[in-house]
Design an enzyme around this catalytic site. Structure first.
Site, PDB file in Angstrom:
ATOM      1  N   GLY A 181      15.617  55.474  13.249  1.00 39.98           N
ATOM      2  CA  GLY A 181      16.159  55.917  14.534  1.00 39.98           C
ATOM      3  C   GLY A 181      17.325  55.044  14.940  1.00 39.98           C
ATOM      4  N   LEU A 182      17.954  55.403  16.028  1.00 38.47           N
ATOM      5  CA  LEU A 182      19.098  54.655  16.525  1.00 38.47           C
ATOM      6  C   LEU A 182      18.727  53.228  16.902  1.00 38.47           C
ATOM      7  CD1 LEU A 182      20.597  57.337  18.950  1.00 38.47           C
ATOM      8  CD2 LEU A 182      21.591  56.611  16.759  1.00 38.47           C
ATOM      9  N   SER A 183      19.710  52.355  16.918  1.00 38.81           N
ATOM     10  CA  SER A 183      19.509  51.017  17.477  1.00 38.81           C
ATOM     11  C   SER A 183      19.071  51.170  18.929  1.00 38.81           C
ATOM     12  CB  SER A 183      20.820  50.229  17.412  1.00 38.81           C
ATOM     13  OG  SER A 183      20.673  48.962  18.004  1.00 38.81           O
ATOM     14  N   GLY A 184      18.038  50.463  19.319  1.00 32.27           N
ATOM     15  CA  GLY A 184      17.537  50.556  20.684  1.00 32.27           C
ATOM     16  C   GLY A 184      16.537  51.669  20.910  1.00 32.27           C
ATOM     17  N   SER A 185      16.206  52.400  19.851  1.00 30.75           N
ATOM     18  CA  SER A 185      15.246  53.505  20.013  1.00 30.75           C
ATOM     19  C   SER A 185      13.813  53.006  20.133  1.00 30.75           C
ATOM     20  CB  SER A 185      15.357  54.482  18.837  1.00 30.75           C
ATOM     21  OG  SER A 185      15.058  53.836  17.608  1.00 30.75           O
ATOM     22  N   GLY A 186      13.566  51.764  19.707  1.00 27.21           N
ATOM     23  CA  GLY A 186      12.222  51.203  19.816  1.00 27.21           C
ATOM     24  C   GLY A 186      11.478  51.107  18.503  1.00 27.21           C
ATOM     25  N   LYS A 187      12.200  51.173  17.383  1.00 29.42           N
ATOM     26  CA  LYS A 187      11.555  51.130  16.063  1.00 29.42           C
ATOM     27  C   LYS A 187      10.740  49.862  15.855  1.00 29.42           C
ATOM     28  CE  LYS A 187      15.491  51.300  13.963  1.00 29.42           C
ATOM     29  NZ  LYS A 187      16.273  51.290  15.221  1.00 29.42           N
ATOM     30  N   SER A 188      11.374  48.712  16.068  1.00 28.92           N
ATOM     31  CA  SER A 188      10.704  47.434  15.818  1.00 28.92           C
ATOM     32  C   SER A 188       9.540  47.227  16.780  1.00 28.92           C
ATOM     33  CB  SER A 188      11.698  46.273  15.943  1.00 28.92           C
ATOM     34  OG  SER A 188      12.682  46.351  14.935  1.00 28.92           O
ATOM     35  N   SER A 205      18.447  53.023   9.026  1.00 33.46           N
ATOM     36  CA  SER A 205      18.533  53.881   7.829  1.00 33.46           C
ATOM     37  C   SER A 205      19.157  55.232   8.189  1.00 33.46           C
ATOM     38  CB  SER A 205      17.166  54.057   7.166  1.00 33.46           C
ATOM     39  OG  SER A 205      16.141  54.341   8.083  1.00 33.46           O
TER      40      SER A 205
END
Length: 204
Positions: free
Chosen positions: A37-44, A111
């Protein structure tokens, strides 16, 4: 650029302990939860909380996080399309090793390209690659901007930034979509865990 010469005279050595042996020892299956997902989407953030829940249930896990990996394994890579591709190629090979080790592996990488994610999928066996689209609008991601990266990208301080001057190709057929701009973190984690239960990756 001079093409790197591939290694010659190498032979694959088989182990007498295989993936199924390791899974039996761990008492659970292994797979990759690929958060994209986008940077800031909350993946981590999502990956960390999902790992905590899995750990509480006695499941052997490991997180491969985009920023963390760039501190070591991929510290020689930038953010050009070529380097992004190599970044994901290396991670794909690492996740394959972790799955072979019998570990539930969580990855948190933007990615951005479908082709690279597909290449990772093809490294693994059926059902071992779980693509989780952490869906979040660009507007919401920019408002969050936890690292201040969108602001720098808008100001021209960062080039090739996904969503601004580099593309993000959303998954076409992910195993799971988690809309983090619509759900709380708790509900997002619950959605992932319930998917893993429903599909038989973990048991009640």
């Amino acid at each position: 650029m001079t093409e790197k010469k591939k290694a010659d005279n190498i032979t694959w050595h088989e182990s007498k302990v295989n993936k199924n042996d390791r899974r039996k020892l761990n008492k659970h299956t292994s797979a990759v939860l690929w958060f994209t997902g986008l940077s800031g989407s909350g993946k981590s953030t999502l990956a960390v909380e999902v790992e905590r829940k899995l750990n509480e249930r006695g499941i052997h896990t490991y997180i491969l996080d985009g920023d963390n990996i760039r501190h070591g394994l991929n510290k020689d890579l930038g953010f050009s399309p070529e380097d992004r591709s190599e970044n994901i190629r290396r991670i794909g090979e690492v996740t394959k090793l972790f799955v072979d080790a019998g570990i539930m592996t969580l990855t948190a990488f933007i990615s951005p390209y479908h082709e690279e994610r597909q290449q990772v999928r093809e490294l693994l066996n059926d059902l071992e690659f779980i693509e989780i689209y952490v869906k979040c609008s660009l507007e919401a991601a920019e408002i969050r901007d936890p690292k201040g990266l969108y602001k720098k990208a808008r100001n021209g301080e960062i080039k090739n930034f996904t969503g601004i001057d580099a593309p993000y190709e959303a998954p076409k057929h992910p195993e799971l979509i988690v809309e983090t701009d619509q759900l709380s973190l708790e509900d997002s984690v619950k959605q992932v865990i319930e998917f893993l239960e429903r599909k038989g990756y973990i048991y009640l």
